[in-house]
Motif scaffolding. Sequence first.
Motif: not given
Length: 149
Positions: A53, A76, A79, A101
């Motif tokens: 993130h 990932q 975010d 994600d």
Amino acid sequence: TRLTGLEMNVLVFDPFAEQSTENKNISFSTFPNKLEECDFLVFTCALNADTWHMLNQQTLALLKSGAFVVNVARGQLIDENALIASLESGHIEAAALDVFDVEPLPRQSKLIQFEKCILGTHNASNTTEAANRASLVAIDKIGRFLHEQ
């Protein structure tokens, strides 16, 4: 090299890259310094504890309004909720993603609603055999999906 051939300035955020270059269009910095200078932010890095993130609400806010985000590395790194909020507000003009994600990308993901969000499939291996195998798997999945409809 290809981007500088188009007379683009390239800002590299890579702590492991050789930082000596004779090309005046390439400069180096540490992330997230100088994000406000980026028209395009392209992720090609590995996912680890330091990069998880790394593009989030705080770092997205540093990007200039109208910037484009491209992620062809690991889902990932970004975010997604923060990216969605930035796309909704118009701060981020568009995104191109081939990793997410959660994979596969859930059908209810808000990322699907954006006309200026290009979503693709990630193929980490570019050998002929791997590309053929990935194509056959994709064709099979599309066929099963269409049959279920």
